[in-house]
Scaffold this active site. Structure first.
Site, PDB file in Angstrom:
ATOM      1  N   ASP A 236      21.343  -1.251 -10.585  1.00  0.00           N
ATOM      2  CA  ASP A 236      20.927   0.065 -11.084  1.00  0.00           C
ATOM      3  C   ASP A 236      20.590   0.029 -12.568  1.00  0.00           C
ATOM      4  O   ASP A 236      19.665   0.682 -13.033  1.00  0.00           O
ATOM      5  CB  ASP A 236      22.041   1.098 -10.871  1.00  0.00           C
ATOM      6  CG  ASP A 236      22.230   1.406  -9.399  1.00  0.00           C
ATOM      7  OD1 ASP A 236      21.520   0.780  -8.591  1.00  0.00           O
ATOM      8  OD2 ASP A 236      23.062   2.254  -9.075  1.00  0.00           O
TER       9      ASP A 236
ATOM     10  N   GLU B  92      19.526  -2.550 -14.408  1.00  0.00           N
ATOM     11  CA  GLU B  92      18.226  -3.191 -14.651  1.00  0.00           C
ATOM     12  C   GLU B  92      17.085  -2.248 -14.273  1.00  0.00           C
ATOM     13  O   GLU B  92      16.079  -2.162 -14.952  1.00  0.00           O
ATOM     14  CB  GLU B  92      18.126  -4.484 -13.841  1.00  0.00           C
ATOM     15  CG  GLU B  92      18.964  -5.605 -14.419  1.00  0.00           C
ATOM     16  CD  GLU B  92      19.140  -6.760 -13.450  1.00  0.00           C
ATOM     17  OE1 GLU B  92      18.783  -7.872 -13.777  1.00  0.00           O
ATOM     18  OE2 GLU B  92      19.647  -6.518 -12.330  1.00  0.00           O
TER      19      GLU B  92
ATOM     20  N   LEU C 295      17.903  13.882 -12.717  1.00  0.00           N
ATOM     21  CA  LEU C 295      18.575  14.246 -13.964  1.00  0.00           C
ATOM     22  C   LEU C 295      18.227  13.247 -15.056  1.00  0.00           C
ATOM     23  O   LEU C 295      18.064  12.060 -14.778  1.00  0.00           O
ATOM     24  CB  LEU C 295      20.092  14.222 -13.755  1.00  0.00           C
ATOM     25  CG  LEU C 295      20.651  15.272 -12.814  1.00  0.00           C
ATOM     26  CD1 LEU C 295      22.103  14.960 -12.488  1.00  0.00           C
ATOM     27  CD2 LEU C 295      20.551  16.656 -13.442  1.00  0.00           C
TER      28      LEU C 295
ATOM     29  N   GLU D  37      30.826  17.690 -13.228  1.00  0.00           N
ATOM     30  CA  GLU D  37      31.045  17.242 -11.849  1.00  0.00           C
ATOM     31  C   GLU D  37      30.846  15.735 -11.737  1.00  0.00           C
ATOM     32  O   GLU D  37      29.767  15.246 -12.063  1.00  0.00           O
ATOM     33  CB  GLU D  37      30.034  17.967 -10.931  1.00  0.00           C
ATOM     34  CG  GLU D  37      30.081  19.469 -11.090  1.00  0.00           C
ATOM     35  CD  GLU D  37      28.843  20.180 -10.504  1.00  0.00           C
ATOM     36  OE1 GLU D  37      28.097  19.548  -9.725  1.00  0.00           O
ATOM     37  OE2 GLU D  37      28.637  21.352 -10.850  1.00  0.00           O
TER      38      GLU D  37
ATOM     39  N   LYS E 131      29.634  12.352 -10.735  1.00  0.00           N
ATOM     40  CA  LYS E 131      28.348  12.113 -10.053  1.00  0.00           C
ATOM     41  C   LYS E 131      28.559  11.094  -8.945  1.00  0.00           C
ATOM     42  O   LYS E 131      28.768   9.908  -9.205  1.00  0.00           O
ATOM     43  CB  LYS E 131      27.331  11.603 -11.080  1.00  0.00           C
ATOM     44  CG  LYS E 131      25.945  11.395 -10.534  1.00  0.00           C
ATOM     45  CD  LYS E 131      24.982  11.109 -11.672  1.00  0.00           C
ATOM     46  CE  LYS E 131      23.568  10.881 -11.195  1.00  0.00           C
ATOM     47  NZ  LYS E 131      23.421   9.705 -10.342  1.00  0.00           N
TER      48      LYS E 131
ATOM     49  N   ARG F  56      15.724  13.459   0.187  1.00  0.00           N
ATOM     50  CA  ARG F  56      14.994  13.840  -1.021  1.00  0.00           C
ATOM     51  C   ARG F  56      13.537  13.363  -0.990  1.00  0.00           C
ATOM     52  O   ARG F  56      12.648  14.035  -1.497  1.00  0.00           O
ATOM     53  CB  ARG F  56      15.688  13.257  -2.256  1.00  0.00           C
ATOM     54  CG  ARG F  56      14.930  13.640  -3.504  1.00  0.00           C
ATOM     55  CD  ARG F  56      15.752  13.461  -4.730  1.00  0.00           C
ATOM     56  NE  ARG F  56      15.802  12.078  -5.156  1.00  0.00           N
ATOM     57  CZ  ARG F  56      16.211  11.702  -6.364  1.00  0.00           C
ATOM     58  NH1 ARG F  56      16.638  12.604  -7.218  1.00  0.00           N
ATOM     59  NH2 ARG F  56      16.227  10.449  -6.685  1.00  0.00           N
TER      60      ARG F  56
ATOM     61  N   CYS G 264      45.058 -34.189  -1.353  1.00  0.00           N
ATOM     62  CA  CYS G 264      45.470 -32.792  -1.510  1.00  0.00           C
ATOM     63  C   CYS G 264      44.537 -31.973  -0.623  1.00  0.00           C
ATOM     64  O   CYS G 264      43.318 -32.045  -0.762  1.00  0.00           O
ATOM     65  CB  CYS G 264      45.322 -32.360  -2.968  1.00  0.00           C
ATOM     66  SG  CYS G 264      45.334 -30.563  -3.198  1.00  0.00           S
TER      67      CYS G 264
HETATM   68  S1  IVH Z   1      22.567  18.241  -9.348  1.00  0.00           S
HETATM   69  C1  IVH Z   1      18.629  19.278 -10.737  1.00  0.00           C
HETATM   70  N1  IVH Z   1      25.028  17.542  -9.061  1.00  0.00           N
HETATM   71  O1  IVH Z   1      22.388  12.711  -8.932  1.00  0.00           O
HETATM   72  C2  IVH Z   1      19.953  18.848 -10.375  1.00  0.00           C
HETATM   73  N2  IVH Z   1      23.370  15.936  -8.634  1.00  0.00           N
HETATM   74  O2  IVH Z   1      19.762  12.085 -10.659  1.00  0.00           O
HETATM   75  C3  IVH Z   1      19.979  17.642  -9.580  1.00  0.00           C
HETATM   76  N3  IVH Z   1      24.245  13.769  -7.895  1.00  0.00           N
HETATM   77  O3  IVH Z   1      19.645  13.428  -6.917  1.00  0.00           O
HETATM   78  C4  IVH Z   1      21.112  17.522  -8.707  1.00  0.00           C
HETATM   79  N4  IVH Z   1      26.367  14.317  -7.950  1.00  0.00           N
HETATM   80  O4  IVH Z   1      21.730  12.529  -5.829  1.00  0.00           O
HETATM   81  C5  IVH Z   1      23.753  17.134  -8.992  1.00  0.00           C
HETATM   82  N5  IVH Z   1      27.283  17.101  -8.819  1.00  0.00           N
HETATM   83  C6  IVH Z   1      26.019  16.700  -8.752  1.00  0.00           C
HETATM   84  C7  IVH Z   1      25.659  15.392  -8.355  1.00  0.00           C
HETATM   85  C8  IVH Z   1      24.313  15.042  -8.304  1.00  0.00           C
HETATM   86  C9  IVH Z   1      25.499  13.347  -7.682  1.00  0.00           C
HETATM   87  C10 IVH Z   1      23.038  12.930  -7.722  1.00  0.00           C
HETATM   88  C11 IVH Z   1      22.000  13.510  -6.790  1.00  0.00           C
HETATM   89  C12 IVH Z   1      20.771  13.683  -7.631  1.00  0.00           C
HETATM   90  C13 IVH Z   1      21.005  12.700  -8.725  1.00  0.00           C
HETATM   91  C14 IVH Z   1      20.325  13.129  -9.998  1.00  0.00           C
END
Ligand code: IVH
Length: 675
Positions: A34, A36, A84, A117, A119, A140, A433
């Protein structure tokens, strides 16, 4: 740099990214970790920033993830699924908050309230509910268009299929993460690199019955389209999700101010190994929905949220046990068995502790909580111990003084450094051994040794455990009937194995010497010995006639090698191994090298990359013409051949010794003099 070259470079990078995306999202077999991957993406984005003429529909600034695969029906997301932006340190967070305050034109810089939260590193999914009924689920995909994976999502117990709560919106698309718990991943680890790939692979099975077999979990955290919802903040929404019957992350928190975000970040990072699912950072979202609305999105990520990522090559976990591994040369290496932790996309469950001294220096103990580091492909190691987390009854680790074979171990005295070695060894007992013997057999079949097709380290391990092999000669006297009856073997595979083994009965003298795994006799030394002795018979006679010392005349063989060879020949089992192998094998005599070529008595060395031919080809060309290659600049050297990007140190050293420096074309001229 000229524009066309920049464009070409950029397009290459995009092409590479698409290839990585395909392997990651579509084939579930990532080519890079991830970290890289993030670097490659960042590299493209920074190029676009620098040169505004660069543009591609496939730029990471335009696409999220990879186009959905053709197996599932494509469906447009009513509200796109965004990604994000990332933060890596406190400074990034300060900037994030500053930008928000600027955008909102807040006069005094407010401490904003966030929903923090953890992730989860899984696969996001969008669940569409109409009148309380789960009617469709999408992946997605590329963020705009997802795949209809309803039937697979239906198999997940954590997803409520009917919700009757009065305040549940008429229509809502609830979003969250599908993932596999680490303990469930244990049974799948032969098939997938990490839990995330396992989740993605299972979720995209064509047959939902196959998905059902995998214990997938779902945690909800956001929504896309919603009709008529009165909730005012993310923290209230999370609370509501839980009341509607969804699982939410138990480590979610509402936090004010960057300092407190950092505190929470460190606490969660430390707890990471205690949590039974992979998290790769913390997501911060502005808590108020009104503010979120005002802030809106930039490109494909919201202005109101950011992912604070954990370090890509470090992680914190617990040492479950310390095991002692014995290597081919008898070295005892302590290995820590770690509570599995995902570091940068690789599940780490072992870490090397190097040697006894390292354990003493860092005071590493069983049950300790430690910081681990994984760099490149090397085995992860322990960076530090968190002694505060230690229990009172914790005891220092006592390094065993005996090899697991029962023999007393030793620390060798190094005459040059006048110090005892850090490494403890089972004294060079070779095949006597059983730990060393197993490793020696792995070495025997290795690439530069016998290199028997289909007979690698794993098979050596299996056959050893089944007592089918103990010494190298056993490989040529296998009980094929027994092997045929083993799990995973059949008539054809046994026939193939037999053929591959028979084929390797013809072996070069140098490979034979190397394969014996004599300490300090690597491939180069084995070559020198074979080249000097020429006749394999003479190798056995070295011991009989007390002639090992004669090898001292070979340039490259020193006292260390001679002592090691004497020790090798003084062991009865070793002598039996050689004798038996000589009966079974056809060890080819070393062919005389032509000594009358044009390059006779000339010594060469390379530095830098050649063009149009590999280093190996050039070497063999020189040797064919009776020249010699060495690998260090010395007075003996006649020519230093330089290619592209030569090592400056080598060139300077050659200049100092007034050695002729030539390029590839001059080498060709020297060779052509012969014809
Ligand atoms: S919010 C616009 N909340 O992270 C907001 N994402 O790069 C986007 N993810 O695709 C999602 N935990 O797969 C959100 N508590 C959380 C999350 C979360 C994991 C993942 C999700 C998203 C990626 C964003």
């Amino acid at each position: 740099m000229d524009r066309n070259k920049i464009k070409k470079d950029y397009n290459e990078k995009i092409k590479n990214l698409l290839r990585l995306n395909k392997h990651y999202y579509d084939l579930n077999k990532p080519l890079v970790n991830d970290h890289e991957y993030d670097q490659i993406k960042a590299d493209i984005l920074s190029l676009e920033k620098k040169y505004d003429f660069l543009e591609s529909v496939n730029s990471p600034s335009k696409i999220v993830g990879f186009k959905p695969s053709k197996t599932f029906l494509k469906v447009l997301h009513r509200v796109p699924m965004l990604s994000l932006s990332n933060a890596f340190d406190e400074e990034d967070l300060v900037n994030f908050e500053k930008k928000i305050n600027n955008f909102l034109d807040q006069k005094s810089l407010n401490e904003l309230e966030y929903s923090a939260e953890p992730k989860i590193d899984g696969i996001s999914a969008s669940l569409i509910f109409k009148k309380g009924k789960f009617i469709m689920g999408l992946s997605r995909g590329d963020g705009k268009e997802g795949e209809d994976i309803t039937n697979n999502l239906m198999t997940i117990d954590d997803i409520p299929k009917n919700i009757s709560a009065k305040n549940f919106p008429d229509e809502i698309d609830i979003r969250g993460e599908v993932f596999i718990q680490n303990n469930d991943f244990e049974n799948l680890k032969d098939k997938f690199a990490n839990p995330r790939n396992a989740a993605s692979g299972s979720l995209r099975q064509k047959n939902p019955q196959d998905t059902k077999k995998i214990p997938l979990k779902f945690i909800a955290y956001t929504f896309g389209y919603v009709n008529n919802m009165k909730i005012k903040s993310q923290s209230n929404y999370l609370q509501q999700l839980s009341e509607w019957g969804f699982k939410i992350n138990p480590f979610n928190k509402t936090i004010k101010g960057i300092k407190n975000l950092m505190k929470n970040y460190h606490e969660i990072e430390k707890k990471r190994n205690e949590i039974d699912f992979d998290i790769d950072g913390i997501v911060y979202k502005i808590n108020s929905f009104d503010l979120q609305k005002r802030l809106g999105n930039v490109a494909n990520s919201p202005r109101w949220a950011i992912a604070h990522k954990f370090s890509a090559n470090k992680g914190i976990s617990k040492i479950l046990n310390i095991e002692i591994q014995v290597g081919r040369t008898g070295a005892l290496t302590p290995v820590a068995k770690i509570k599995p932790i995902n570091i940068g996309g690789v599940v780490v469950s072992n870490a090397t502790l190097h040697n006894e001294d390292e354990i003493i220096r860092k005071d590493i103990r069983i049950n300790d909580t430690v910081v681990l580091e994984r760099a490149g492909d090397v085995i992860p190691h322990v960076v530090s111990v968190d002694s505060k987390k230690r229990r009172k009854e914790s005891k220092k680790f006592i390094f065993p003084k005996k090899c697991p074979c029962g023999y007393e171990t030793i620390k060798e005295y190094n005459e040059i450094t006048k110090k005892f070695d850090a490494v403890r060894r089972c004294p060079d007992r070779g095949f006597d051994c059983d730990r060393i013997a197993k490793e020696k057999l792995k070495h025997f079949v290795s690439k530069e040794g016998f290199n028997i097709e289909g007979f690698g380290k794993k098979i050596v391990g299996n056959f050893w455990d089944l007592k089918l092999i103990r010494l190298p000669q056993d490989i040529f006297n296998l009980n094929y009937k027994k092997i045929e009856s083993l799990d995973g073997w059949g008539k054809q595979s046994v026939a193939n194995l037999r053929y591959a083994i028979e084929e390797k009965k013809n072996i070069s003298f140098e490979k034979f010497v190397y394969a014996l795994g004599i300490r300090h006799i690597g491939f180069e030394n084995a070559k020198l010995i074979a080249k000097t002795l020429k006749n394999p018979e003479k190798f056995l006679n070295l011991s009989k006639e007390n002639k090992v010392d004669d090898l001292l005349n070979i340039d490259g063989i020193g006292e260390t090698q001679i002592t090691s060879l004497k020790k090798f020949f003084s062991n009865k089992t070793n002598l039996k191994v050689i004798k038996d192998l000589q009966k079974i094998l056809n060890i080819k005599k070393t062919l005389e090298n032509k000594t009358d070529g044009v390059l006779s008595e000339k010594i060469f060395m390379f530095t830098g990359k050649l063009t149009g031919m590999s280093r190996a080809e050039a070497k063999s060309l020189i040797e064919k013409n009776s020249g010699t290659i060495i690998s260090n600049v010395s007075k003996k050297l006649d020519y230093l051949i330089i290619g592209e990007k030569p090592t400056k140190r080598k060139v300077d050293a050659a200049k100092e010794l007034k050695i002729k420096i030539i390029d590839q074309s001059e080498l060709h001229k020297l060779l052509n003099k012969s014809s």
